[in-house]
Design a protein around this motif. Structure first.
Motif, PDB file in Angstrom:
ATOM      1  N   LEU A   1     -11.628   4.615   4.771  1.00  0.00           N
ATOM      2  CA  LEU A   1     -10.438   3.727   4.920  1.00  0.00           C
ATOM      3  C   LEU A   1      -9.402   4.784   5.857  1.00  0.00           C
ATOM      4  N   VAL A   2      -9.303   5.989   5.640  1.00  0.00           N
ATOM      5  CA  VAL A   2      -8.519   6.898   6.440  1.00  0.00           C
ATOM      6  C   VAL A   2      -9.374   6.887   8.022  1.00  0.00           C
ATOM      7  N   TRP A   3     -10.385   6.956   8.060  1.00  0.00           N
ATOM      8  CA  TRP A   3     -11.192   7.231   9.376  1.00  0.00           C
ATOM      9  C   TRP A   3     -10.915   5.970  10.178  1.00  0.00           C
TER      10      TRP A   3
ATOM     11  N   CYS B   1      -1.816   2.797   7.212  1.00  0.00           N
ATOM     12  CA  CYS B   1      -2.790   3.559   6.421  1.00  0.00           C
ATOM     13  C   CYS B   1      -1.999   4.137   5.317  1.00  0.00           C
ATOM     14  N   TYR B   2      -0.795   4.691   5.633  1.00  0.00           N
ATOM     15  CA  TYR B   2       0.104   5.193   4.321  1.00  0.00           C
ATOM     16  C   TYR B   2       0.339   4.135   3.379  1.00  0.00           C
ATOM     17  N   TYR B   3       1.048   3.222   4.076  1.00  0.00           N
ATOM     18  CA  TYR B   3       1.074   1.850   3.087  1.00  0.00           C
ATOM     19  C   TYR B   3       0.058   1.430   2.222  1.00  0.00           C
TER      20      TYR B   3
ATOM     21  N   HIS C   1      -2.381   3.115  -4.886  1.00  0.00           N
ATOM     22  CA  HIS C   1      -1.676   4.356  -5.920  1.00  0.00           C
ATOM     23  C   HIS C   1      -2.773   5.626  -5.565  1.00  0.00           C
ATOM     24  N   MET C   2      -3.258   5.987  -4.361  1.00  0.00           N
ATOM     25  CA  MET C   2      -3.826   7.056  -4.022  1.00  0.00           C
ATOM     26  C   MET C   2      -2.988   8.365  -4.737  1.00  0.00           C
ATOM     27  N   PRO C   3      -3.841   9.593  -4.952  1.00  0.00           N
ATOM     28  CA  PRO C   3      -3.323  10.743  -5.371  1.00  0.00           C
ATOM     29  C   PRO C   3      -2.043  11.193  -4.268  1.00  0.00           C
TER      30      PRO C   3
END
Length: 205
Positions: free
Chosen positions: A51-53, A98-100, A106-108
């Motif tokens: 997802l981040v990539w 991505c942050y949204y 509810h990622m760490p």
């Protein structure tokens, strides 16, 4: 003459491999190695990495390439201070998206902290770029350095060898940008220090 061409090609490869967008993915990998997040299931870690990539590497790279091709510019032509505004906006929007999504699922907290740090580096570099061209490549590697120092304090581990590697890579990246005549020594140094300080303090907060 041949050596000069080889040096330029090597500098181009370094600039492509160490794209400014790798800061979040590198920070996330470090978290999964050095922190309690290493205990998370592999499926969860792989999903978050993908997802981040997608949002911090593939999507901004693709959109910026389309923008450059639309105008018919080379990478060198895109590198002028006036033309960097749109690429900055594109990458900032992708990082924010991505942050949204991370918050939505509810990622760490520390994963979100990495994205906030990367977003902070992007925003500050974009603001500085209005008056003075700064190296986003070295800002990214500086951000990795600052993030590594912050996580070393938070999780109490010795980052010496990793710091040596990251600082060495920072020198390689900065040198490649100067060989390609994209930045001066002050611009690559300013980028590295800016990224390091912003990432360090935002992650500690």
């Amino acid at each position: 003459m041949v050596q000069k061409k080889q040096m330029i090609w090597a500098a181009r490869i370094v600039s492509i491999v160490f794209t400014p967008f790798y800061l979040p993915i590198t920070g996330l990998v470090a978290l999964y190695v050095f922190s309690y997040l290493s205990m998370l299931p592999w499926v969860y870690k792989l999903t978050s990495l993908v997802l981040v990539w997608l949002f911090t590497v593939m999507l901004p790279s693709l959109l910026i390439r389309l923008y450059r091709n639309y105008h018919g510019w080379t990478l060198f032509q895109l590198g002028t201070r006036e033309r960097l505004i749109v690429p900055y906006v594109i990458s900032i929007c992708c990082y924010f998206a991505c942050y949204y999504l991370m918050n939505l699922y509810h990622m760490p907290h520390f994963i979100g902290a990495i994205l906030i740090a990367a977003l902070g580096v992007q925003v500050l570099c974009a603001l500085i770029n209005v008056w003075w061209k700064i190296s986003i490549h070295t800002a990214a590697i500086g951000g990795v350095t600052g993030g590594l120092l912050a996580f070393a304090l938070i999780f109490n581990f010795n980052p010496l060898w990793w710091l040596c590697l990251v600082i060495f890579l920072g020198g390689v990246v900065g040198t490649s940008r100067m060989i390609l005549r994209q930045h001066s020594l002050s611009q690559v140094t300013g980028g590295f220090l800016t990224g390091m300080l912003i990432a360090f303090f935002l992650i500690l907060l």
